[in-house]
Design a protein around this motif. Structure first.
Motif, short mmCIF file in Angstrom:
data_model
loop_
_atom_site.label_atom_id
_atom_site.label_comp_id
_atom_site.label_asym_id
_atom_site.label_seq_id
_atom_site.Cartn_x
_atom_site.Cartn_y
_atom_site.Cartn_z
N LEU A 122 2.20 2.42 8.72
CA LEU A 122 0.99 3.13 9.09
C LEU A 122 0.36 3.77 7.85
O LEU A 122 1.06 4.20 6.94
CB LEU A 122 1.33 4.25 10.09
N LEU A 123 -0.97 3.88 7.85
CA LEU A 123 -1.66 4.53 6.73
C LEU A 123 -1.17 5.97 6.56
O LEU A 123 -1.07 6.48 5.45
CB LEU A 123 -3.17 4.54 6.98
N SER A 268 -5.95 -1.34 8.22
CA SER A 268 -4.92 -1.38 9.27
C SER A 268 -3.57 -1.61 8.61
O SER A 268 -3.27 -2.70 8.13
CB SER A 268 -5.22 -2.52 10.25
N GLY A 269 -2.79 -0.56 8.58
CA GLY A 269 -1.50 -0.64 7.90
C GLY A 269 -0.60 -1.72 8.48
O GLY A 269 0.08 -2.43 7.75
N ARG A 270 -0.61 -1.86 9.81
CA ARG A 270 0.27 -2.84 10.46
C ARG A 270 -0.09 -4.27 10.05
O ARG A 270 0.74 -5.18 10.17
CB ARG A 270 0.18 -2.72 11.98
N ARG A 273 -3.43 -4.02 5.48
CA ARG A 273 -4.66 -3.55 4.82
C ARG A 273 -4.56 -2.04 4.61
O ARG A 273 -4.75 -1.25 5.53
CB ARG A 273 -5.89 -3.91 5.67
N HIS A 274 -4.22 -1.65 3.36
CA HIS A 274 -3.81 -0.28 3.06
C HIS A 274 -4.82 0.44 2.18
O HIS A 274 -5.69 -0.19 1.57
CB HIS A 274 -2.45 -0.29 2.35
N ALA A 279 -0.48 1.26 -3.01
CA ALA A 279 -0.21 0.52 -4.25
C ALA A 279 0.34 1.46 -5.33
O ALA A 279 1.21 1.08 -6.11
CB ALA A 279 -1.49 -0.17 -4.74
N GLU A 280 -0.16 2.69 -5.34
CA GLU A 280 0.36 3.66 -6.32
C GLU A 280 1.82 3.99 -6.06
O GLU A 280 2.64 4.02 -6.97
CB GLU A 280 -0.45 4.97 -6.26
N VAL A 281 2.15 4.26 -4.79
CA VAL A 281 3.54 4.58 -4.45
C VAL A 281 4.45 3.42 -4.85
O VAL A 281 5.50 3.61 -5.47
CB VAL A 281 3.71 4.80 -2.93
N LEU A 282 4.03 2.20 -4.49
CA LEU A 282 4.88 1.04 -4.75
C LEU A 282 4.96 0.74 -6.24
O LEU A 282 6.00 0.27 -6.72
CB LEU A 282 4.36 -0.18 -3.98
#
Lengths: 297, 311, 92
Positions: A122-123, A268-270, A273-274, A279-282
């Motif tokens: 989820l976003l 839509s996170g599921r 589409r974030h 992308a920063e966290v990852l």
């Protein structure tokens, strides 16, 4: 001096039964049947495990950012406990995902080798809620209250899913999530009904988080197919229960309930589409694991 | 010597514990406050060098281990602050002294963590040195400190083993990983020897602390023990220590080893280490950024108390 | 200003007394009991915790021998034996 530095400990504390430390562990999943239940599509089940697992993984990563930065040392301990619970759930669920989807991917393959558009969280959980310029403790607690209320209701129902692994994770997770929700509610109460400044911050935090609520209950074709075979819970079914909890906490905290409106409808996170925040966290999370090919940890 | 003081000395020398409400010499109280507070501060500042790697941990298992470990350090800091408070100081005051530089923490945390191998080496060498220092403190004369140390030491054993296991795993990996491990050992070996404090000849507090049974071994005794323990562990791991003078001395039945750079030690103690400013700034920011949260919780508690009083 | 100090007592399992395990700061009793659970039991389920304001304790003599209690691990990696170290490596 003792030859082993630990020998000195045994003199006064030989009765190891007094030390709950490390002795209370049992594997909730030992003996659980790991076959794919009949009638359930393995690929769908794998995606569902990723959804549930990614929610927990990404929020654990966010909570760990508070480590050594919490408002009080006691809170450092509490946030780490919550992060560890979620990380534990994520590991079990991602392992299950690779087991049932036919790819044989490990928990680390999922965590470290997928790009952001393959994450199913989820976003809500990917948002930068602090520490630092992205938020503060109030936003962190607002998000935790929403997430843990939602996930608690979901896991409570998932205890009777046909997939024995998800059911076992849910049974373990219900106890954990009840504590997370309680912890967040205690803080929302204190910040909302504390000082003028904390009230202002807590209200702003709630206003910022509320637009991400709608996504929690959104239908998804994969989930819809799994609901048909009793392998998933319809998130729309938990909405009334979750909102009742949230509204009661907000009212007790003297906070006003924001009017629901959905933000960023095209995301839509599921579906992978974030926001750019994932992308920063990852980027941080995956950097080292990807930089040394062939390394073992 | 007063009758009180004689009774105090007889108690500690009979290996009995001193408890918070017992009479104690002012110097004993002051020494304990300084030592336990410094120990507590070290646990809290010690969260930072490894904490930086939680977000980047290269597997989920390592991430869980590291988060649990750093969390333990917060817990250890809390046990030790609680022990200090039994001597009549409060934690807020101690925190102020830490962030204003009036109380110190272990200099080991003023060195940077440059690679994930540092996480392993901190567990093995730094936590190993800490355990050598701390195990005798489980029998220190002040009861609350001794009891806090029992808890801390139990948990530290997990810290040291996770570090060594990480290094063993890395040594079985790629050449790049083995190089990372050796590099980290080279950087942390001398600072870990410094953790036992200056040589006995230059240590001002040791003698009195031993009479009071706060300390039980001198700095040099513990350092020797640590070297003797670490050498076979390094061999099993397949790394070397960066000390050309390190060798077994058959006559003494102990290892000979070189002296750390004590000028560098004093420079770092006095604030000149690579990370001193960063560590204090980090702790200060967390404390100050959290002030509004602590104030809110107090305001809420006061409101509830007033309501309870009015009802 | 500082939060009040609370003394923490834990019943490790049924049949045992609550024993003093240490102290902590918290703004009120609710938070104190939660913090105690996090800190002194690492959230082991099934234990009972009492918190008492330190200021509410009246002491007689100090020569009691306080027993000690350890945090629990539902996390197996907290346990030293979780780490597979060869027996040939000494002192670990």
């Amino acid at each position: 001096m003792n030859d082993s530095v630990y020998d000195g400990l045994s003199e006064e504390h030989a009765d190891d039964a007094r030390w709950a430390y490390g002795t209370g562990f049992h594997d909730e999943l030992s003996g659980v049947d790991r076959d794919i239940p009949s009638g359930v599509d393995g690929a769908d089940l794998g995606l569902y495990c990723q959804m549930l697992g990614d929610d927990a993984l990404v929020l654990a990563q966010r909570l760990a950012e508070w480590c050594s930065r919490a408002p009080e040392l006691e809170e450092d301990v509490a946030l780490a406990n919550i992060g560890l619970d979620l990380l534990g759930q994520a590991r079990l669920l991602l392992t299950r995902a690779g087991e049932v989807d036919g790819t044989g991917r490990s928990e680390d393959d999922f965590a470290y080798l997928r790009p952001a558009d393959q994450f199913r969280n989820l976003l809500l959980v990917e948002l930068d809620c602090g520490p630092g310029p992205g938020g503060d403790f109030a936003v962190t607690m607002a998000r935790l209250l929403v997430f843990s209320s939602f996930r608690l209701s979901l896991l409570y129902r998932l205890q009777s899913t046909v997939d024995p692994v998800i059911a076992a994770v849910a049974a373990k997770g219900v106890k954990e999530l009840a504590y997370h929700r309680d912890h967040a509610a205690q803080w929302v109460l204190r910040l909302g009904d504390g000082t003028a400044e904390s009230h202002r911050r807590m209200q702003a935090a709630v206003d910022r988080i509320w637009p991400y609520l709608d996504e929690l209950y959104a239908p998804h074709p994969v989930v819809a197919r799994l609901i048909e075979v009793d392998a998933a819970v319809d998130p729309a079914d938990v909405r009334a229960e979750v909102e009742d909890t949230l509204h009661r906490v907000l009212r007790a905290a003297t906070l006003s309930i924001p009017s629901p409106h959905r933000e960023s409808g095209e995301l839509s996170g599921r579906d992978g589409r974030h926001t750019p925040e994932l992308a920063e966290v990852l980027g941080t999370m995956q950097e080292l694991a990807r930089s040394l090919p062939g390394a073992v940890w | 010597m007063s009758e009180q003081e004689a009774r105090f000395l007889a108690t500690v020398q009979a290996e009995q514990r001193i408890e918070p409400r017992d009479w104690m010499p002012d110097g004993y109280r002051a020494t304990l406050i300084r030592q336990i507070a410094q120990h507590a501060h070290s646990e809290i500042i010690g969260m930072q060098p490894e904490g930086e790697w939680i977000a980047k941990a290269p597997s989920l298992r390592r991430k869980a281990i590291l988060l649990a470990k750093v969390q333990d350090e917060a817990g250890h800091g809390l046990y030790l602050y609680a022990a200090t408070e039994t001597l009549g100081v409060d934690r807020a005051e101690l925190t102020e002294k830490l962030i204003s530089g009036r109380q110190k923490y272990s200099s080991i945390f003023n060195y940077p963590t440059l690679s994930y191998a540092d996480v392993g080496v901190i567990g093995w060498l730094v936590d190993g040195a800490a355990i050598c220092n701390q195990v005798p403190l489980c029998r220190t004369s002040y009861g609350p400190y001794a009891r806090a140390m029992v808890r801390v030491c139990k948990e530290e054993s997990f810290h040291q083993r996770q570090g060594y296991e990480l290094l063993m795993t890395m040594m079985r990996g790629t050449q790049a990983q083995r190089d990372m491990v050796q590099d980290a050992v080279n950087r942390w070996w001398w600072p870990s020897l410094m953790m036992f404090g200056p040589p006995d000849s230059a240590s001002s507090n040791t003698e009195q602390s031993m009479v009071w049974r706060i300390k039980r071994h001198t700095n040099d005794e513990l350092r020797q023990k640590y070297v003797d323990m670490s050498v076979p562990q390094a061999k099993a791991l397949g790394v070397t220590f960066p000390d050309p003078e390190l060798r077994w001395n058959d006559e003494r039945g102990q290892h000979d080893f070189g002296q750390p750079d004590w000028d560098d030690f004093w420079r770092v103690v006095k604030g000149g280490g690579p990370c001193n400013e960063q560590r204090i700034a980090h702790r200060k920011a967390a404390h100050e950024d959290g002030a509004w949260v602590r104030e809110a919780a107090q305001a809420y508690a006061e409101k509830r108390n007033r309501q309870a009083g009015a009802a | 200003m500082n939060d009040p100090l609370w003394e923490v007592f834990v019943r490790g399992k049924r049949g045992l007394n609550h024993v003093h395990v240490g102290s902590l700061h918290a703004p009120d009793a609710d938070m104190a009991v939660r913090n105690a659970r996090d800190l002194y039991t690492r959230r082991n389920e099934g234990v009972s915790i009492w918190v008492v304001p330190a200021s509410a304790i009246t002491a007689s003599s100090p020569d009691e021998k306080d027993p000690f209690f350890a945090p629990s691990g539902d996390k197996v990696y907290r346990h030293p034996t979780f780490y597979d170290i060869p027996d040939t490596v000494p002192h670990l």
